[in-house]
Design a protein around this motif. Structure first.
Motif, short mmCIF file in Angstrom:
data_model
loop_
_atom_site.label_atom_id
_atom_site.label_comp_id
_atom_site.label_asym_id
_atom_site.label_seq_id
_atom_site.Cartn_x
_atom_site.Cartn_y
_atom_site.Cartn_z
N LEU A 50 0.84 -1.20 0.00
CA LEU A 50 0.00 0.00 0.00
C LEU A 50 0.88 1.25 0.00
O LEU A 50 0.53 2.27 -0.58
N GLY A 51 2.04 1.14 0.63
CA GLY A 51 2.98 2.27 0.64
C GLY A 51 3.74 2.39 -0.66
O GLY A 51 3.88 3.48 -1.22
N SER A 52 4.20 1.26 -1.19
CA SER A 52 5.03 1.34 -2.40
C SER A 52 4.20 1.61 -3.65
O SER A 52 4.73 1.99 -4.68
N HIS A 53 2.89 1.39 -3.57
CA HIS A 53 2.00 1.72 -4.70
C HIS A 53 0.98 2.77 -4.27
O HIS A 53 -0.18 2.70 -4.63
N HIS A 54 1.46 3.71 -3.50
CA HIS A 54 0.57 4.68 -2.86
C HIS A 54 -0.18 5.57 -3.84
O HIS A 54 -1.16 6.19 -3.51
N PHE A 55 0.30 5.62 -5.08
CA PHE A 55 -0.30 6.51 -6.07
C PHE A 55 -1.49 5.84 -6.77
O PHE A 55 -2.17 6.47 -7.57
N LEU A 56 -1.70 4.54 -6.52
CA LEU A 56 -2.80 3.83 -7.16
C LEU A 56 -3.97 3.72 -6.20
O LEU A 56 -3.78 3.50 -5.01
N THR A 57 -5.15 3.87 -6.72
CA THR A 57 -6.32 3.69 -5.85
C THR A 57 -7.24 2.62 -6.42
O THR A 57 -7.49 1.61 -5.78
N GLU A 58 -7.67 2.81 -7.67
CA GLU A 58 -8.67 1.90 -8.22
C GLU A 58 -8.15 0.47 -8.35
O GLU A 58 -7.19 0.22 -9.09
N GLY A 59 -8.77 -0.43 -7.63
CA GLY A 59 -8.51 -1.85 -7.82
C GLY A 59 -7.14 -2.36 -7.42
O GLY A 59 -6.76 -3.44 -7.83
N PHE A 60 -6.42 -1.60 -6.64
CA PHE A 60 -5.12 -2.12 -6.20
C PHE A 60 -4.99 -1.92 -4.70
O PHE A 60 -4.86 -0.81 -4.22
N SER A 61 -5.06 -2.99 -3.95
CA SER A 61 -4.96 -2.80 -2.51
C SER A 61 -3.94 -3.73 -1.87
O SER A 61 -3.36 -3.39 -0.86
N ASN A 62 -3.72 -4.88 -2.45
CA ASN A 62 -2.65 -5.73 -1.94
C ASN A 62 -2.16 -6.65 -3.07
O ASN A 62 -2.83 -6.82 -4.08
N ASP A 63 -0.96 -7.22 -2.87
CA ASP A 63 -0.33 -8.02 -3.93
C ASP A 63 -1.12 -9.30 -4.24
O ASP A 63 -1.13 -9.76 -5.38
N PHE A 64 -1.74 -9.87 -3.21
CA PHE A 64 -2.47 -11.12 -3.43
C PHE A 64 -3.66 -10.88 -4.38
O PHE A 64 -3.91 -11.66 -5.29
#
Lengths: 219, 409
Positions: A50-64
């Motif tokens: 969530l920190g390393s992809h902090h700029f994404l919101t839609e549909g991205f919340s965890n690697d799994f």
């Protein structure tokens, strides 16, 4: 202006990603990995991502969830995994248990999908955390606002997101200090309600600063 | 004699304008406990190649944080580099018959370098297989040694890897560019991405007049969509596949294709591939095949910035930093899901991945039809690079690694 007895100490964080020895090429293997991987690995693929992809919101919340969507092509499972909200957890054990339940239920319901090979493998990694004090502290709301405004993304992430696990409370460092240090409970609650999934780190910070400014205008 | 390289200092504060003052403050805070402590970077070439390019930019930044950092280049004769080039290809999975003589040459040059290099810094970072056997110089419990592997070890030649592993497993840690590239080892393995420098000539902001001038020079029409692949003329970069994808797109969009890469004059295989590319391009006036000089960072920068969509249709790839270069320039990228590309392109978030000529063509058509989505992918791609693939992030990773190792001891 009120001053807190204990000042807020601004800290930053850096993570080294350690590559684990486990990987998954099917959903069944993902489940096995989830059951056996370290706590640092669960943290890495949920909180840290969530920190390393902090700029994404839609549909991205965890690697799994992202892997279930992009590599296993299982939108339904991805949605369920993405719906797990780290704010609901104060321990990695509880989060792991829910991750396993979601993947386990899916594998039980669709055994043919559980054994299907995915496009790419999932590699379990771990976060190795190093923190460093920034040598800046805040005793008043003004100083606090200034400190928050100048934090790096990692510093903001550390205080606002990963702190939830450290505190073992359903709150973050900022809200904790605003409430306990300055007695501003309503403001603390509003800060804690900023949605870290539908906001980027930058827009979360913007909302936090706006709340602080509203409070400062009241004083 | 081995050489110790002196480098020009780059002001760290110059990066604050791009990244924010908080990011630079963070680097200084992380570096504070490491001030004055010694670090040695060791590789096998001072110029040319990605490792030298990264070290050239990394060291001055580390010096500005008051780290006592040195870069040493090991010496080797032609026979050594012949062997290590074969090792390199074999580790990438190419067929190879390893002879005892090859291993002896490798060991003998490592031994000679051990005698001339004082490998006594607190943290010694050995880059790639060539100097891997320098670990023999380590005195037990004396300092921290890490091995940075820039190559894909997912399908290595068994004999070469078995030989190398005897050295690698004696380090305190190993760093790989992707989890997929790593091996089962008894030491900790870390993820370390390659990086681009946003202030280098290849990535810095350019005067629009210069970009216009470059387009005019290569007779590229700025008014029509420009699809670009920047790559050397190598079959693994699939330039012919790019032309085939472009031909499908061309049925629907009046676009141009630019294939630009380093000169093929000193690379016999490159010259053959270039001929194949020219043959496939035929007489299409909207295909520009550009042979760039070996070092043409400003031209590459201008072509990337002028592009509507950047393509990287590789069949195999190490990390593929040209993807990060394009993303940094906020360009929508359509790329193959190979090597390190999926780390840079998170499908549908920071770009689009494809697995075939037809898939590549479809994704390009999709982006040309939806410029607002293309712009959003470019914006997210830029943020992804800023967070993960810039030289400052690489420096941060090194600081974190050294702090972790120091804490362990």
């Amino acid at each position: 202006m009120n001053a807190a007895e204990t000042p807020f100490e601004f800290v930053t964080v850096s993570y080294l990603t350690r590559i684990g020895n486990q990987s998954a090429g099917t959903l069944a293997e993902l489940l096995k990995g989830l059951e056996n991987c370290s706590d640092a690995s669960i943290f890495h693929h949920t909180y840290q991502t969530l920190g390393s992809h902090h700029f994404l919101t839609e549909g991205f919340s965890n690697d799994f969830a992202q892997w279930a969507l992009a590599d296993a092509n299982r939108n339904d499972l991805a949605e369920q995994l993405a719906a797990l909200d780290i704010r609901d957890y104060i321990s990695i054990a509880a989060l792991r248990s829910d991750l396993c339940r979601v993947v386990g239920d899916f594998c039980a319901a669709f055994p043919h999908f559980a054994k299907q090979s995915t496009l790419e493998r999932f590699y379990f990694c771990e976060s190795v955390e190093v923190t460093a004090p920034l040598g800046r502290s805040a005793g008043t709301l003004d100083e606090f606002r200034d400190g928050v405004a100048h934090l790096s993304h990692a510093g903001f992430y550390f205080h606002f997101i990963s702190s939830r696990l450290r505190l073992q409370l359903r709150t973050n460092d900022f809200s904790h200090w605003l409430s306990d240090g300055l007695g501003l409970r309503t403001l603390a609650d509003s800060v804690n309600q900023i949605d870290i999934y539908t906001n980027t780190l930058d827009s979360s910070r913007f909302k936090l600063l706006r709340l602080l400014d509203q409070e400062r205008r009241k004083a | 004699m081995s050489e110790t390289l002196a480098l020009t200092r780059i002001p760290l504060d110059d990066y604050a304008e791009l990244l924010g003052a908080g990011e630079i403050e963070e680097l200084r805070a992380l570096a504070k406990p490491l001030r004055g402590r010694s670090i040695q970077m060791v590789n096998s070439t001072a110029v040319g190649g990605g490792v030298a390019e990264i070290l050239m930019r990394l060291l001055p930044l580390a010096e500005e944080l008051d780290l006592n950092i040195k870069w040493e280049v090991m010496n080797g004769g032609e026979d050594f580099f012949d062997v290590t080039k074969s090792f390199h290809n074999a580790l990438h999975g190419a067929p190879y018959h390893a002879s005892q003589r090859d291993f002896e040459i490798f060991l003998s040059y490592n031994e000679r370098n051990r005698a001339t290099l004082a490998l006594d810094a607190e943290f010694v970072v050995i880059h790639d297989p060539q100097p891997a056997a320098l670990i023999d110089a380590r005195k037990p419990g004396s300092n921290h040694w890490v091995w940075r592997c820039h190559i894909d070890l997912s399908h290595p030649h068994r004999g070469v890897w078995d030989f190398l592993e005897t050295f690698v497993s004696r380090y305190d840690g190993a760093m790989f560019s992707s989890p997929e590239f790593s091996r089962q080892l008894p030491i900790p393995q870390y993820l370390f991405y390659p990086a681009i420098d946003p202030l280098s000539e290849k990535n810095c902001a350019l005067d629009p007049a210069f970009i216009t001038q470059i387009l005019a020079h290569y007779r590229i029409d700025p008014q029509r969509p420009i699809l670009t692949q920047i790559s050397r003329f190598d079959r693994l970069k699939d330039p012919v596949g790019v032309i085939r994808a472009y031909r499908i797109v061309k049925r629907y969009f009046d676009c141009q294709l630019v294939l630009a890469g380093g000169s093929a004059s000193d690379d016999p295989e490159g010259a053959i591939v270039l001929k194949e590319v020219l043959r496939e391009a035929g007489n299409d006036p909207d295909i520009r095949v550009i042979e760039l000089p070996a070092w043409a960072p400003l031209e590459v920068n201008a072509l990337q910035r002028a592009s509507t969509i950047v393509i990287q249709k590789s069949l195999r790839e190490g990390f593929g930093l040209t993807v990060s270069e394009a993303l940094w320039k906020k360009k929508p990228v359509v790329a193959s899901a190979v090597g390190g590309i999926p780390i840079q392109i998170i499908h549908k978030h920071t770009g689009l991945l494809a697995h075939s000529v037809e898939g590549t063509a479809y994704q390009i058509r999709f982006l040309l039809s939806h410029p607002e989505i293309a712009a959003k992918l470019g914006e997210h791609g830029h943020e992804h690079v800023k967070e993960n693939f810039l030289i400052t992030q690489k420096l941060k990773r090194y600081l974190t690694l050294f702090l972790t190792m120091a804490a362990k001891s």
